[in-house]
Write an enzyme that holds these catalytic residues in place. Structure first.
Site, PDB file in Angstrom:
ATOM      1  N   GLY A 356       0.754  -1.151   0.175  1.00 55.42           N
ATOM      2  CA  GLY A 356      -0.001   0.203   0.157  1.00 55.42           C
ATOM      3  C   GLY A 356       0.796   1.170   0.189  1.00 55.42           C
ATOM      4  O   GLY A 356       0.627   2.201  -0.839  1.00 55.42           O
ATOM      5  N   GLY A 379       0.464  -7.458   1.918  1.00 52.67           N
ATOM      6  CA  GLY A 379       0.803  -8.644   2.288  1.00 52.67           C
ATOM      7  C   GLY A 379       0.142  -9.764   1.354  1.00 52.67           C
ATOM      8  O   GLY A 379       1.061 -10.835   1.369  1.00 52.67           O
TER       9      GLY A 379
HETATM   10  P1  ADP Z   1       3.938  -1.255   2.123  1.00 47.41           P
HETATM   11  O1  ADP Z   1       2.779  -0.682   2.745  1.00 47.41           O
HETATM   12  O2  ADP Z   1       4.490  -0.756   0.929  1.00 47.41           O
HETATM   13  O3  ADP Z   1       4.256  -2.765   2.307  1.00 47.41           O
HETATM   14  P2  ADP Z   1       5.299  -0.968   4.778  1.00 47.41           P
HETATM   15  O4  ADP Z   1       4.243  -0.657   5.331  1.00 47.41           O
HETATM   16  O5  ADP Z   1       6.004  -2.133   5.164  1.00 47.41           O
HETATM   17  O6  ADP Z   1       5.152  -0.669   3.218  1.00 47.41           O
HETATM   18  O7  ADP Z   1       6.320   0.384   5.099  1.00 47.41           O
HETATM   19  C1  ADP Z   1       6.106   1.858   4.989  1.00 47.41           C
HETATM   20  C2  ADP Z   1       6.415   2.642   5.988  1.00 47.41           C
HETATM   21  O8  ADP Z   1       7.705   2.320   6.144  1.00 47.41           O
HETATM   22  C3  ADP Z   1       6.343   4.012   5.506  1.00 47.41           C
HETATM   23  O9  ADP Z   1       5.336   4.814   6.449  1.00 47.41           O
HETATM   24  C4  ADP Z   1       7.605   4.514   5.843  1.00 47.41           C
HETATM   25  O10 ADP Z   1       7.590   5.898   6.256  1.00 47.41           O
HETATM   26  C5  ADP Z   1       8.183   3.690   6.750  1.00 47.41           C
HETATM   27  N1  ADP Z   1       9.821   3.646   6.712  1.00 47.41           N
HETATM   28  C6  ADP Z   1      10.611   3.442   5.752  1.00 47.41           C
HETATM   29  N2  ADP Z   1      11.876   3.828   5.954  1.00 47.41           N
HETATM   30  C7  ADP Z   1      11.976   4.139   7.402  1.00 47.41           C
HETATM   31  C8  ADP Z   1      13.017   4.475   8.255  1.00 47.41           C
HETATM   32  N3  ADP Z   1      14.180   4.405   7.768  1.00 47.41           N
HETATM   33  N4  ADP Z   1      12.602   4.752   9.436  1.00 47.41           N
HETATM   34  C9  ADP Z   1      11.416   4.542   9.669  1.00 47.41           C
HETATM   35  N5  ADP Z   1      10.267   4.289   9.222  1.00 47.41           N
HETATM   36  C10 ADP Z   1      10.432   4.092   7.905  1.00 47.41           C
HETATM   37 MG    MG Z   2       2.001  -0.355   4.806  1.00 41.96          MG
END
Ligand code: ADP
Ligand code: MG
Length: 400
Positions: A356, A379
């Site tokens: 997302g 997921g």
């Molecule tokens: P996705 O939804 O694409 O699977 P996630 O939910 O796993 O991604 O992670 C997204 C979040 O990770 C974002 O809100 C982003 O701010 C955070 N994030 C990325 N890099 C860092 C970091 N270095 N420290 C803290 N949060 C981080």
């Molecule tokens: Mg996410």
């Protein structure tokens, strides 16, 4: 690739007219002040609903929204979905105030050809997440046939996903599941080479399984985001105040100790953008990997890492990307994510994006249509790439 399950195309043969068809959709959409702020998931469900309407069926849609915890939460009713859905479908949408009770039965009774029904948030009942067979039967009793088109929820063994198909036949896949499966199964099974996986995001605990699965299948696994700091800690680097998961340090160390045994090579950042506070305008400093000072926190990949990742991506045949590489929501910390998103958009590789926040990041960079595939699932897309199928797909009727 042949899709192993029956789809809505298989039940077309005259068998839909006036039939009540229960359709699991993923309408877990962002809502602010009673308004849906991103209709991507509603748009993604349109082809299946349209197909059913065009063939004279009466679609009864069901979805979860948020995490109400098995009880009614007035702020998580699905009413805000009705009006944007009517605009997308150009038809009336009747909504019930429960999922299996009197309101749902009355709505189904009133439903006419050309109209669409919508049940209340499934997670108002504890039976949804508990995969309660009674709740599944209550849902199944509303209809004659079942379609699953909730790709983003199909990694979950919940009543509406894996329970209902035990009670309704045929139980088939919708257009969205079919199209997501085609691409993500290819990523799992037969990726173009070199195959590069790019992983970021907040939590390593969500993604450890996929790191290992990808290391045994991909040629390169590039790690950014906060998960890089848990690896940093496992190598006894200084992580300052960065987001780490101490419980997973041993696991990260084990992966690094076996790094030569995997088919793929794990690539950790060479440098890190750090900040003392997580807010717009914060001062930033670039430091080498493993040398983050106390009071400072890693917020993005640094310039050398951007170059290192870029060089690998430019040689790639296929890229699977999940998880932003930094805290991209804040402009000062978004350069790594934005740069790599643009490199991916310009590359000749088939780029598949799941997650997302990763999807929001490419939208934020103005790159919505630049990729081979942007999955509607987070997921679910990870699990497809890891295992090649999902419980909610396995539960459907086999193509014979
Ligand atoms: P996705 O939804 O694409 O699977 P996630 O939910 O796993 O991604 O992670 C997204 C979040 O990770 C974002 O809100 C982003 O701010 C955070 N994030 C990325 N890099 C860092 C970091 N270095 N420290 C803290 N949060 C981080
Ligand atoms: Mg996410």
């Amino acid at each position: 690739m042949t899709f192993p399950k029956k789809t809505i195309q298989d039940i077309q043969a005259g068998n839909l007219t006036d039939r009540n068809v229960l359709v699991r959709v993923d309408f877990n959409v962002p809502i602010e002040d009673g308004t849906v702020t991103d209709t991507t998931r509603l748009d993604a469900a349109e082809p299946t609903i349209r197909f059913l309407l065009d063939h004279g069926a009466k679609p009864i849609l069901m979805s979860h929204l948020g995490r109400p915890g098995g009880t009614v939460d007035e702020s998580l009713r699905l009413d805000p979905v009705v009006s944007p859905l009517e605009s997308i479908l150009h038809c009336d949408v009747l909504k019930a105030d429960d999922a299996t009770g009197g309101s749902a039965r009355e709505m189904v009774h009133d439903l006419e050809a050309g109209q669409v029904g919508l049940l209340e948030n499934l997670r108002f009942s504890p039976g949804e997440r508990n995969n309660d067979p009674e709740f599944a039967r209550g849902l199944a009793d509303l209809a004659d046939q079942y379609v699953n088109d909730a790709f983003g929820a199909s990694h979950r063994r919940h009543a509406s996903i894996t329970g209902v198909p035990n009670h309704l036949s045929p139980a088939v896949a919708g257009e969205l599941i079919y199209s997501e499966y085609q691409v993500l199964h290819e990523v799992h099974d037969n990726p173009d080479r070199p195959f590069v996986a790019l992983l970021g995001g907040a939590k390593i605990s969500d993604k450890l399984n996929i790191i290992e699965a990808l290391l045994s299948r991909a040629d390169w696994v590039l790690v950014g985001g906060a998960m890089a700091y848990t690896f940093m800690l496992a190598e006894n680097g200084s992580v300052g105040d960065s987001l780490v998961e101490p419980d997973f340090v041993d696991e990260a160390r084990r992966i690094l100790e076996h790094r030569d045994d995997y088919q793929g090579e794990i690539v950790l950042p060479e440098d890190v953008v750090t900040a003392q506070s997580i807010e717009p305008g914060a001062e930033t400093r670039v430091v080498p990997y493993g040398e983050i000072e106390d009071g400072w926190e890693g917020v993005d990949i640094g310039p050398q890492t951007r170059q290192q990742f870029t060089d690998i991506i430019q040689e790639a045949g296929m890229v699977f990307w999940n998880g932003p590489l930094g805290i991209f929501e804040i402009e000062e910390f978004a350069e790594g994510t934005d740069t790599i998103a643009n490199v991916l958009a310009d590359s000749s590789a088939n780029v598949v994006i799941g997650g997302g926040d990763s999807a929001s990041a490419v939208h934020q960079a103005g790159l919505r249509n630049a990729f081979y595939h942007v999955s509607t699932g987070g997921g679910a897309s990870l699990q497809m790439v890891e295992k090649g199928t999902l419980p909610g797909i396995d539960a459907l009727d086999d193509r014979t």
